[in-house]
Design an enzyme around this catalytic site. Sequence first.
Site, PDB file in Angstrom:
ATOM      1  N   LYS A  11      55.957  27.959  29.107  1.00 37.23           N
ATOM      2  CA  LYS A  11      56.188  27.566  27.700  1.00 37.23           C
ATOM      3  C   LYS A  11      55.125  28.220  26.830  1.00 37.23           C
ATOM      4  O   LYS A  11      54.026  28.555  27.293  1.00 37.23           O
ATOM      5  CB  LYS A  11      56.172  26.043  27.520  1.00 37.23           C
ATOM      6  N   ASP A 141      52.395  18.093  29.875  1.00 40.11           N
ATOM      7  CA  ASP A 141      53.410  19.131  29.644  1.00 40.11           C
ATOM      8  C   ASP A 141      54.566  19.063  30.640  1.00 40.11           C
ATOM      9  O   ASP A 141      55.575  19.750  30.467  1.00 40.11           O
ATOM     10  CB  ASP A 141      52.783  20.537  29.773  1.00 40.11           C
TER      11      ASP A 141
HETATM   12  P1  ATP Z   1      48.518  24.069  30.325  1.00 40.52           P
HETATM   13  O1  ATP Z   1      49.133  25.046  29.355  1.00 40.52           O
HETATM   14  O2  ATP Z   1      49.503  23.027  30.833  1.00 40.52           O
HETATM   15  O3  ATP Z   1      47.208  23.498  29.901  1.00 40.52           O
HETATM   16  P2  ATP Z   1      47.611  26.319  31.801  1.00 40.52           P
HETATM   17  O4  ATP Z   1      48.747  27.291  31.718  1.00 40.52           O
HETATM   18  O5  ATP Z   1      46.485  26.524  30.841  1.00 40.52           O
HETATM   19  O6  ATP Z   1      48.191  24.873  31.662  1.00 40.52           O
HETATM   20  P3  ATP Z   1      47.654  26.411  34.669  1.00 40.52           P
HETATM   21  O7  ATP Z   1      48.203  27.768  34.937  1.00 40.52           O
HETATM   22  O8  ATP Z   1      48.543  25.252  34.889  1.00 40.52           O
HETATM   23  O9  ATP Z   1      46.998  26.326  33.227  1.00 40.52           O
HETATM   24  O10 ATP Z   1      46.336  26.291  35.576  1.00 40.52           O
HETATM   25  C1  ATP Z   1      45.248  25.458  35.300  1.00 40.52           C
HETATM   26  C2  ATP Z   1      44.450  25.250  36.601  1.00 40.52           C
HETATM   27  O11 ATP Z   1      45.217  24.412  37.455  1.00 40.52           O
HETATM   28  C3  ATP Z   1      44.242  26.548  37.374  1.00 40.52           C
HETATM   29  O12 ATP Z   1      42.931  26.975  37.200  1.00 40.52           O
HETATM   30  C4  ATP Z   1      44.539  26.207  38.833  1.00 40.52           C
HETATM   31  O13 ATP Z   1      43.358  26.196  39.605  1.00 40.52           O
HETATM   32  C5  ATP Z   1      45.079  24.784  38.824  1.00 40.52           C
HETATM   33  N1  ATP Z   1      46.434  24.659  39.431  1.00 40.52           N
HETATM   34  C6  ATP Z   1      46.840  23.633  40.185  1.00 40.52           C
HETATM   35  N2  ATP Z   1      48.123  23.784  40.561  1.00 40.52           N
HETATM   36  C7  ATP Z   1      48.562  24.927  40.020  1.00 40.52           C
HETATM   37  C8  ATP Z   1      49.806  25.619  40.060  1.00 40.52           C
HETATM   38  N3  ATP Z   1      50.851  25.157  40.754  1.00 40.52           N
HETATM   39  N4  ATP Z   1      49.912  26.747  39.346  1.00 40.52           N
HETATM   40  C9  ATP Z   1      48.858  27.206  38.638  1.00 40.52           C
HETATM   41  N5  ATP Z   1      47.651  26.621  38.607  1.00 40.52           N
HETATM   42  C10 ATP Z   1      47.493  25.479  39.279  1.00 40.52           C
END
Ligand code: ATP
Length: 317
Positions: A11, A141
Site C-alpha cells: 500500500k 495496517d
Molecule cells: P508499515 O508501512 O506497515 O509501517 P513497513 O513497510 O515500513 O511497514 P515492513 O516491510 O513491514 O515495514 O518491515 C518492518 C520490519 O518488520 C522489518 O524490519 C522486518 O524485520 C520485520 N518483519 C517482520 N515480518 C516481516 C515480513 N513478513 N515482511 C517484511 N518485514 C517483516
Amino acid sequence: MRHYSLNAPAKINLYLEIIGARADGYHELAMILQSINLADQIDLHAANTQTIRVFCDHPQVPTDESNLAHRAAVLMASNFPTAFSNFGGVDITVKKRIPVAAGLAGGSTNAAAVLVGIDLLWGLGLTQSQLEELGAKLGSDVPFCIGGGTAIATGRGEQLSPLPSLNNMYLVLAKYKSLAVSTPWAYQTYREQFGAEYIKNHQDFTQRTKAVHAAEIVQAIAVQDVEVISHKLHNDLEKVVLPAYPQVLQLRELFAKQPEVLGTMMSGSGPSVFAIVESKQDAETVKEKITVAINDSDLELFVTQTIGHGIQLETRH
Ligand code: ATP
C-alpha cells in the site's frame, strides 16, 4: 498436500495526518490508504506436523516468531485450536518483492495473506470483517491489507471506510535499498517535536476525522480527478523523516522537478517516495530520468499502478 498461493499487494499513503495521542499510547490517525500492484507472493502448504514455519528469500526479513506472517498463523492457531489440531501446521513461503521497512506495509500484507490463506486451508469460512478484526490484533495496517483498494483509515488505522476504487493511476516508486526507517522511531520523533500541536480533547478527534472524510482529496477520489489528488497529497511524517534522511529529501525534490510528475509524497513512515504521473509512458520516462540523475545502484525504482483489491488467491492445489 493442500497448497494455496496468494498475492499480497503493498500500500501507499495518499494522505497521513497525525491528529493526537490516544489514552492507549497509540496515535489517532486519519489516512487514505491505496493498494498498488507491487506484491509479495505467499505460499501456504499444509504441514504434517503441528508446526508453523516461515521461509523467506529476503535477508532482512526474520523467519522466526517475530515474522508477521508467523504471528498471523499463531493467532489463527490460538483462535481456532480445533481446526489447528485437525488440519495440522503450515509452512509459509514469502517471496519478497515489496521493499522491506519502506512504509509500504510489506509485513502487514504478508500477515493479511496468511489470515486469508489459513481461513481457506482450514475451511473456516470467516467473513471479511471477522478477518479484519483478527488482523487488527497484529498491526494497524493489516485490516486494510485484507480487502485493499482505496480507503480512509482512522483510529490507529484499523477503522476503515472504503472509497471508490482508484484503479489504474500510474506511479513511480523509489526506495534506497540500504535505508530503512523504523515506524516507531518516526512516530516517537514526531510526538517529541510536534506533540504540543496535538488535539488534546479526545472528543475532538471525531470532529477532525469527520473533516478528513469531507476533505478535497476524498472528493477528488470520488470523481477520479488525478490532478487534484496529486496536489492534495499529504504526510505529516515527512516533517521528521525528510530532515533525518537527506537522500530521501533529495529524491523527493528531484521527483517534484520533473514536468511529468503531477504530485509526489513519502509513503507512510518512509523512506519510499512515490510520484503520480498521467501514463505508463510518463512513468517509464520519469524512472529513466531519476535513474540517470541519481546514478546509484542502491536506488530501486518501480513503475507501478493503483489497484482495487487486497489479498487475492492465485492458485490452489
Ligand atoms: P508499515 O508501512 O506497515 O509501517 P513497513 O513497510 O515500513 O511497514 P515492513 O516491510 O513491514 O515495514 O518491515 C518492518 C520490519 O518488520 C522489518 O524490519 C522486518 O524485520 C520485520 N518483519 C517482520 N515480518 C516481516 C515480513 N513478513 N515482511 C517484511 N518485514 C517483516
